[in-house]
Write an enzyme that holds these catalytic residues in place. Structure first.
Site, PDB file in Angstrom:
ATOM      1  N   ASN A   1       5.809  -2.852  -4.244  1.00  8.00           N
ATOM      2  CA  ASN A   1       5.490  -3.640  -2.971  1.00  8.00           C
ATOM      3  C   ASN A   1       5.420  -5.095  -3.075  1.00  8.00           C
ATOM      4  O   ASN A   1       4.863  -5.816  -2.110  1.00  8.00           O
ATOM      5  CB  ASN A   1       4.025  -3.095  -2.795  1.00  8.00           C
TER       6      ASN A   1
ATOM      7  N   HIS B   1       4.463  -6.969  -5.507  1.00  8.34           N
ATOM      8  CA  HIS B   1       3.453  -7.698  -6.402  1.00  8.34           C
ATOM      9  C   HIS B   1       4.036  -8.562  -7.403  1.00  8.34           C
ATOM     10  O   HIS B   1       4.972  -8.007  -7.961  1.00  8.34           O
ATOM     11  CB  HIS B   1       2.177  -6.810  -6.595  1.00  8.34           C
TER      12      HIS B   1
ATOM     13  N   ASP C   1      -1.951 -10.762 -16.680  1.00  7.12           N
ATOM     14  CA  ASP C   1      -2.917 -10.051 -16.526  1.00  7.12           C
ATOM     15  C   ASP C   1      -3.307  -8.937 -17.433  1.00  7.12           C
ATOM     16  O   ASP C   1      -2.733  -8.685 -18.431  1.00  7.12           O
ATOM     17  CB  ASP C   1      -2.468  -9.142 -15.029  1.00  7.12           C
TER      18      ASP C   1
ATOM     19  N   GLU D   1      -1.463  -8.258  -5.046  1.00  3.36           N
ATOM     20  CA  GLU D   1      -0.841  -7.325  -3.967  1.00  3.36           C
ATOM     21  C   GLU D   1      -0.712  -8.073  -2.858  1.00  3.36           C
ATOM     22  O   GLU D   1      -1.184  -9.029  -2.583  1.00  3.36           O
ATOM     23  CB  GLU D   1      -2.109  -6.380  -3.997  1.00  3.36           C
TER      24      GLU D   1
HETATM   25  P1  PGA Z   1       7.707  -2.044 -13.862  1.00  3.16           P
HETATM   26  O1  PGA Z   1       6.521  -2.966 -13.163  1.00  3.16           O
HETATM   27  O2  PGA Z   1       8.701  -3.092 -14.388  1.00  3.16           O
HETATM   28  O3  PGA Z   1       7.153  -0.932 -14.595  1.00  3.16           O
HETATM   29  O4  PGA Z   1       8.524  -1.636 -12.807  1.00  3.16           O
HETATM   30  C1  PGA Z   1       6.809  -4.051 -12.699  1.00  3.16           C
HETATM   31  C2  PGA Z   1       5.488  -4.735 -12.086  1.00  3.16           C
HETATM   32  O5  PGA Z   1       4.607  -3.852 -11.345  1.00  3.16           O
HETATM   33  O6  PGA Z   1       5.380  -5.675 -12.222  1.00  3.16           O
END
Ligand code: PGA
Length: 236
Positions: A136, A138, A67, A143
């Site tokens: 969450n 994702h 992304d 999302e």
């Molecule tokens: P993080 O992010 O490794 O900074 O927790 C993971 C994500 O949001 O895919």
């Protein structure tokens, strides 16, 4: 699902890098899918070490990132383009033209999503996709929703994700509100998936994603239906 429990973040990072390194040794022209976020940073450090100390050769690899923020120039230190070059691409021998991220400055977001999806397909699909997971559930910027998004899409970020990302910005208002992200369908087409999950704060979502019901409310739960997934956890 192949679930590996690492004793700490360093061990998680070493194991993840060895799995990616093994893929590159087995198939030097591998198409690798990469992810941003804090969790994969250690994996990238270990890949850089494997390149420097053991000659892991990225010269024929091709990469596609999950992304990119929309309306965010690549010179912005918060762009994923910047992040990936800073943590990995500037330190290994990958060819510039083999690195792909969605163009966050594209005039036409929809056309850019279609172009990105097509490029992945033309490269033969992703051999190994690295993933983190959001609190969450994702993956990429997919999302929680009432359906699974199929292809690369222009996505509006949820408040929870904007809040999580605001730690990198002075003001919450500066955090990008939309992004271009591979869809769940794009991710599920990868031949192999490697997910890294670190931190006690990820314990609840890890349990839901790996062992709970498969639901678009927990986007990562769809991975339970993928045939070749390895998850490395360091959550104690
Ligand atoms: P993080 O992010 O490794 O900074 O927790 C993971 C994500 O949001 O895919």
């Amino acid at each position: 699902m192949n679930v590996i429990y690492a004793k700490n973040y360093q061990e998680l990072s070493e194991k993840a890098a060895l799995l990616i390194g093994g893929q590159v040794i087995r198939k030097p022209d591998s198409v690798l899918g990469f992810a941003t976020g804090s969790t994969p940073i250690g994996t990238y450090q270990e890949l850089v070490r494997l390149h420097r100390e053991s000659g892991l050769d990225f010269s024929r690899t091709v990469t596609f990132n999950l992304d990119e923020y929309f309306d965010c120039p690549i010179s912005d230190t918060n762009s994923y383009h910047y992040f990936m070059h800073d943590h990995l691409f500037n330190h290994i021998n990958i060819k510039k033209e083999s690195v792909h991220l969605p163009d966050g400055m594209a005039k036409d977001a929809q056309a850019e999503c279609e172009r990105y999806e097509k490029m992945i397909a033309e490269a033969g699909g992703v051999d190994l996709q690295l993933l983190g997971i959001g609190h969450n559930g994702h993956i990429g910027f997919n999302e929680p929703d009432d359906h699974f998004v199929l292809n690369t899409q222009h996505i509006t970020l949820t408040d929870s994700t904007i809040n999580a990302n605001s730690r990198f910005y002075k003001n919450r208002e500066d955090v990008p509100k939309t992004a271009l992200s591979m869809g769940i369908g794009t991710i599920m087409k990868a031949k192999q998936i490697l997910m890294v999950i670190s931190g006690t704060d990820k314990k609840v979502i890890a349990e839901k994603a790996l062992f709970g019901p498969v639901t678009p409310q927990v986007p990562a739960s769809i991975l339970q239906f993928h045939q070749n997934v390895t998850v490395i956890l360091a959550i104690d």
